[in-house]
Design a protein around this motif. Structure first.
Motif, PDB file in Angstrom:
ATOM      1  N   GLY A  50       0.820  -1.213   0.000  1.00  0.00           N
ATOM      2  CA  GLY A  50       0.000   0.000   0.000  1.00  0.00           C
ATOM      3  C   GLY A  50       0.851   1.259   0.000  1.00  0.00           C
ATOM      4  O   GLY A  50       0.493   2.246  -0.633  1.00  0.00           O
ATOM      5  N   GLY A  51       1.966   1.218   0.692  1.00  0.00           N
ATOM      6  CA  GLY A  51       2.803   2.411   0.751  1.00  0.00           C
ATOM      7  C   GLY A  51       4.033   2.308  -0.122  1.00  0.00           C
ATOM      8  O   GLY A  51       4.958   3.098   0.019  1.00  0.00           O
ATOM      9  N   CYS A  52       4.061   1.338  -1.010  1.00  0.00           N
ATOM     10  CA  CYS A  52       5.271   1.108  -1.796  1.00  0.00           C
ATOM     11  C   CYS A  52       5.236   1.897  -3.103  1.00  0.00           C
ATOM     12  O   CYS A  52       4.260   1.813  -3.844  1.00  0.00           O
ATOM     13  CB  CYS A  52       5.423  -0.383  -2.095  1.00  0.00           C
ATOM     14  N   GLY A  74       3.446  -6.063  -6.708  1.00  0.00           N
ATOM     15  CA  GLY A  74       2.829  -4.850  -7.232  1.00  0.00           C
ATOM     16  C   GLY A  74       1.483  -4.513  -6.631  1.00  0.00           C
ATOM     17  O   GLY A  74       0.601  -4.015  -7.330  1.00  0.00           O
ATOM     18  N   GLY A  75       1.312  -4.781  -5.364  1.00  0.00           N
ATOM     19  CA  GLY A  75       0.048  -4.417  -4.715  1.00  0.00           C
ATOM     20  C   GLY A  75      -1.086  -5.384  -4.979  1.00  0.00           C
ATOM     21  O   GLY A  75      -2.245  -5.065  -4.723  1.00  0.00           O
ATOM     22  N   ARG A  76      -0.748  -6.534  -5.487  1.00  0.00           N
ATOM     23  CA  ARG A  76      -1.786  -7.533  -5.789  1.00  0.00           C
ATOM     24  C   ARG A  76      -1.349  -8.908  -5.298  1.00  0.00           C
ATOM     25  O   ARG A  76      -0.152  -9.213  -5.271  1.00  0.00           O
ATOM     26  CB  ARG A  76      -2.020  -7.649  -7.306  1.00  0.00           C
ATOM     27  N   ILE A  77      -2.341  -9.759  -4.972  1.00  0.00           N
ATOM     28  CA  ILE A  77      -2.065 -11.172  -4.722  1.00  0.00           C
ATOM     29  C   ILE A  77      -2.380 -11.903  -6.022  1.00  0.00           C
ATOM     30  O   ILE A  77      -3.479 -11.771  -6.578  1.00  0.00           O
ATOM     31  CB  ILE A  77      -2.936 -11.738  -3.572  1.00  0.00           C
ATOM     32  N   ALA A  86      -6.340  -7.012  -4.495  1.00  0.00           N
ATOM     33  CA  ALA A  86      -5.464  -5.858  -4.720  1.00  0.00           C
ATOM     34  C   ALA A  86      -5.583  -4.889  -3.561  1.00  0.00           C
ATOM     35  O   ALA A  86      -6.600  -4.880  -2.858  1.00  0.00           O
ATOM     36  CB  ALA A  86      -5.844  -5.166  -6.018  1.00  0.00           C
ATOM     37  N   VAL A  87      -4.557  -4.099  -3.355  1.00  0.00           N
ATOM     38  CA  VAL A  87      -4.656  -3.042  -2.344  1.00  0.00           C
ATOM     39  C   VAL A  87      -5.724  -2.056  -2.803  1.00  0.00           C
ATOM     40  O   VAL A  87      -5.972  -1.919  -4.004  1.00  0.00           O
ATOM     41  CB  VAL A  87      -3.302  -2.305  -2.139  1.00  0.00           C
ATOM     42  N   PRO A  88      -6.363  -1.366  -1.860  1.00  0.00           N
ATOM     43  CA  PRO A  88      -7.494  -0.507  -2.232  1.00  0.00           C
ATOM     44  C   PRO A  88      -7.151   0.558  -3.260  1.00  0.00           C
ATOM     45  O   PRO A  88      -7.996   0.915  -4.082  1.00  0.00           O
ATOM     46  CB  PRO A  88      -7.909   0.132  -0.900  1.00  0.00           C
ATOM     47  N   ASP A  89      -5.921   1.066  -3.231  1.00  0.00           N
ATOM     48  CA  ASP A  89      -5.603   2.138  -4.180  1.00  0.00           C
ATOM     49  C   ASP A  89      -4.823   1.634  -5.396  1.00  0.00           C
ATOM     50  O   ASP A  89      -4.178   2.414  -6.089  1.00  0.00           O
ATOM     51  CB  ASP A  89      -4.838   3.270  -3.479  1.00  0.00           C
ATOM     52  N   ALA A  90      -4.920   0.345  -5.669  1.00  0.00           N
ATOM     53  CA  ALA A  90      -4.271  -0.196  -6.874  1.00  0.00           C
ATOM     54  C   ALA A  90      -4.849   0.494  -8.107  1.00  0.00           C
ATOM     55  O   ALA A  90      -6.051   0.720  -8.191  1.00  0.00           O
ATOM     56  CB  ALA A  90      -4.506  -1.697  -6.956  1.00  0.00           C
ATOM     57  N   GLU A  91      -3.980   0.831  -9.026  1.00  0.00           N
ATOM     58  CA  GLU A  91      -4.443   1.529 -10.230  1.00  0.00           C
ATOM     59  C   GLU A  91      -4.122   0.706 -11.464  1.00  0.00           C
ATOM     60  O   GLU A  91      -3.059   0.074 -11.553  1.00  0.00           O
ATOM     61  CB  GLU A  91      -3.772   2.894 -10.333  1.00  0.00           C
TER      62      GLU A  91
END
Ligand code: SF4
Ligand SMILES: [Zn+2]
Length: 152
Positions: A50-52, A74-77, A86-91
């Motif tokens: 999330g903070g990466c 990359g913010g995903r499993i 995915a993390v909530p703010d994944a784009e």
């Protein structure tokens, strides 16, 4: 298959990332047998992404869809190269750019982008949210991918 997180030639871009060397990100095959077991390992550490600031680079490096990666990247499993969570703010912009194919500009083109877990091209984007019925060609995997968080 658990893919490598190191590019064979060159320095891994994520060498200084918060996950570096953590076995709960690139999960060894012998540690899990089902998607539930994989998620149970990965979900508690997903927040680290999330903070990466390296999410897009991480996906470029690991190429999880191509390598059929299992674990966190990359913010995903990922499971077998498909996204489970995915993390909530994944784009979407963090995914690889679209490959332009003959099918672009149609539902089949949008499906091909989803299968490759890449961004949609401008011509396919209007077809990206069409959920096909049981007679359609969309499989369970694709429907899961349709639920990916979209860029705001
Ligand atoms: S996005 Fe997640 S998996 Fe990738 S380098 Fe950052 S913390 Fe690690
Ligand atoms: Zn397209």
């Amino acid at each position: 298959m658990t893919g490598t997180r190191i590019v064979p030639l060159g320095t891994p871009v994520t060498e200084h990332a918060p996950c570096w060397g953590d076995p709960d990100f690139a999960v060894a095959d012998h540690r899990w047998k089902s998607s539930e077991e994989l998620v149970a390992i990965c979900e508690p550490v997903l927040y680290v992404c999330g903070g990466c600031p390296h999410r897009a680079a991480c996906i470029r490096q690991v190429r999880p869809a191509k390598t059929r990666f299992d674990g966190v990247c990359g913010g995903r499993i990922w499971l077998n190269g498909a996204i489970l969570q995915a993390v909530p703010d994944a784009e979407v912009s963090e995914l690889p750019p679209p490959v332009i194919r003959k099918a672009c500009g149609s539902a089949a083109g949008a499906r091909a982008h989803r299968r490759a877990v890449e961004q949609q091209c401008a011509r396919c984007e209007p077809f990206n949210h069409v959920i096909e019925g049981p007679q359609g060609e969309a499989g369970e995997d694709e429907i899961q991918q349709l639920e990916l968080p979209c860029a705001p």
